[in-house]
Write a protein that holds these residues in place. Structure first.
Motif, PDB file in Angstrom:
ATOM      1  N   PHE A 104       0.943  -1.177  -0.044  1.00 22.80           N
ATOM      2  CA  PHE A 104       0.199   0.021   0.001  1.00 22.80           C
ATOM      3  C   PHE A 104       0.908   1.249   0.205  1.00 22.80           C
ATOM      4  O   PHE A 104       0.600   2.154  -0.595  1.00 22.80           O
ATOM      5  N   GLU A 105       1.980   1.428   0.806  1.00 23.72           N
ATOM      6  CA  GLU A 105       2.933   2.488   0.991  1.00 23.72           C
ATOM      7  C   GLU A 105       3.369   2.580  -0.354  1.00 23.72           C
ATOM      8  O   GLU A 105       3.642   3.815  -0.997  1.00 23.72           O
ATOM      9  N   ALA A 106       3.847   1.508  -1.125  1.00 24.24           N
ATOM     10  CA  ALA A 106       4.598   1.624  -2.424  1.00 24.24           C
ATOM     11  C   ALA A 106       3.590   2.112  -3.637  1.00 24.24           C
ATOM     12  O   ALA A 106       3.810   2.764  -4.399  1.00 24.24           O
ATOM     13  N   ALA A 107       2.550   1.624  -3.383  1.00 23.84           N
ATOM     14  CA  ALA A 107       1.501   1.979  -4.363  1.00 23.84           C
ATOM     15  C   ALA A 107       1.081   3.564  -4.309  1.00 23.84           C
ATOM     16  O   ALA A 107       1.039   4.361  -5.207  1.00 23.84           O
ATOM     17  N   ASP A 108       1.026   4.115  -2.960  1.00 27.96           N
ATOM     18  CA  ASP A 108       0.996   5.633  -2.825  1.00 27.96           C
ATOM     19  C   ASP A 108       2.160   6.291  -3.306  1.00 27.96           C
ATOM     20  O   ASP A 108       1.927   7.263  -4.137  1.00 27.96           O
ATOM     21  N   ARG A 109       3.238   5.856  -3.289  1.00 27.34           N
ATOM     22  CA  ARG A 109       4.589   6.495  -3.981  1.00 27.34           C
ATOM     23  C   ARG A 109       4.431   6.363  -5.447  1.00 27.34           C
ATOM     24  O   ARG A 109       4.703   7.423  -6.057  1.00 27.34           O
ATOM     25  N   VAL A 110       4.124   5.382  -5.949  1.00 32.03           N
ATOM     26  CA  VAL A 110       3.898   5.238  -7.382  1.00 32.03           C
ATOM     27  C   VAL A 110       2.693   6.034  -8.169  1.00 32.03           C
ATOM     28  O   VAL A 110       2.881   6.746  -9.062  1.00 32.03           O
ATOM     29  N   LEU A 111       1.725   6.006  -7.373  1.00 30.71           N
ATOM     30  CA  LEU A 111       0.360   7.048  -7.734  1.00 30.71           C
ATOM     31  C   LEU A 111       0.640   8.467  -7.523  1.00 30.71           C
ATOM     32  O   LEU A 111       0.108   9.191  -8.280  1.00 30.71           O
ATOM     33  N   ALA A 112       1.576   8.808  -6.550  1.00 28.81           N
ATOM     34  CA  ALA A 112       1.874  10.262  -6.495  1.00 28.81           C
ATOM     35  C   ALA A 112       2.594  11.013  -7.760  1.00 28.81           C
ATOM     36  O   ALA A 112       2.209  12.287  -7.874  1.00 28.81           O
ATOM     37  N   VAL A 113       2.929  10.063  -8.673  1.00 28.84           N
ATOM     38  CA  VAL A 113       3.525  10.649  -9.924  1.00 28.84           C
ATOM     39  C   VAL A 113       2.800  10.002 -11.106  1.00 28.84           C
ATOM     40  O   VAL A 113       3.332  10.113 -12.110  1.00 28.84           O
ATOM     41  N   SER A 114       1.595   9.655 -10.753  1.00 24.22           N
ATOM     42  CA  SER A 114       1.122   8.932 -11.984  1.00 24.22           C
ATOM     43  C   SER A 114      -0.348   9.307 -12.351  1.00 24.22           C
ATOM     44  O   SER A 114      -1.038   9.887 -11.559  1.00 24.22           O
ATOM     45  N   LEU A 116      -2.866   8.114 -13.421  1.00 21.55           N
ATOM     46  CA  LEU A 116      -3.871   7.101 -12.726  1.00 21.55           C
ATOM     47  C   LEU A 116      -4.303   7.657 -11.479  1.00 21.55           C
ATOM     48  O   LEU A 116      -5.495   7.013 -11.091  1.00 21.55           O
ATOM     49  N   ALA A 117      -3.562   8.377 -10.835  1.00 18.67           N
ATOM     50  CA  ALA A 117      -4.143   8.844  -9.404  1.00 18.67           C
ATOM     51  C   ALA A 117      -5.483   9.643  -9.483  1.00 18.67           C
ATOM     52  O   ALA A 117      -6.176   9.696  -8.542  1.00 18.67           O
ATOM     53  N   GLY A 118      -5.978  10.234 -10.826  1.00 21.97           N
ATOM     54  CA  GLY A 118      -7.205  10.527 -11.014  1.00 21.97           C
ATOM     55  C   GLY A 118      -8.412   9.817 -10.598  1.00 21.97           C
ATOM     56  O   GLY A 118      -9.376   9.984 -10.081  1.00 21.97           O
ATOM     57  N   TRP A 119      -8.030   8.589 -10.709  1.00 23.15           N
ATOM     58  CA  TRP A 119      -8.962   7.480 -10.422  1.00 23.15           C
ATOM     59  C   TRP A 119      -9.567   7.470  -9.035  1.00 23.15           C
ATOM     60  O   TRP A 119     -10.562   6.948  -8.750  1.00 23.15           O
ATOM     61  N   LEU A 120      -8.536   7.718  -8.347  1.00 22.75           N
ATOM     62  CA  LEU A 120      -8.747   7.651  -6.776  1.00 22.75           C
ATOM     63  C   LEU A 120      -9.863   8.684  -6.484  1.00 22.75           C
ATOM     64  O   LEU A 120     -10.711   8.511  -5.489  1.00 22.75           O
TER      65      LEU A 120
END
Length: 129
Positions: A104-114, A116-120
């Motif tokens: 979950f922490e790794a996912a947060d780091r990846v999505l911070a610059v992706s 796809l974060a808009g899907w959240l």
């Protein structure tokens, strides 16, 4: 091999690591495993360490080590983990939650610059409804 080494306080002996590697289909001997572990730990690229007071040596990652994933988590994988965290985490037993915490922490780091974060944002609206 690195993924088979647990975080402290857990550890794995060199012979047990060899057994796991052989079971996974790798053709290695104990001396190769020993030599590679020493090289990896001395390189400082991977902060694995061994117990100096036990024979055979036991290997572990520091307890505060962030999950290292090679190759790195993709944006699609990160979004999937984030959705699991958002929608399924309340249903998961504590042992699974702690196992997935690093993901979950790794996912947060990846999505911070992706992108796809808009899907959240869409998911937050869905949860609120």
């Amino acid at each position: 091999m690195l993924s088979m080494i647990p975080k402290a306080p857990n550890s794995i002996s060199t012979p047990d690591l060899l057994s796991k590697l052989v079971d996974a289909g790798y053709e290695v001997d104990i001396r190769t495993v020993q030599r590679d572990l020493v090289k990896l730990s001395v390189s400082r690229l991977f902060p694995i360490s061994s117990t100096a007071d036990t024979k055979p040596l036991r290997w572990q990652w520091p307890s505060n080590t962030k999950r290292v994933q090679l190759p790195t988590m993709t944006s699609n994988e990160a979004l999937s983990f984030k959705l699991v965290e958002m929608f399924l985490e309340p249903l998961l037993p504590p042992s699974i939650k702690s196992l997935l915490a690093d993901y979950f922490e790794a996912a947060d780091r990846v999505l911070a610059v992706s992108p796809l974060a808009g899907w959240l944002i869409k998911c937050d609206k869905f949860q609120a409804a």
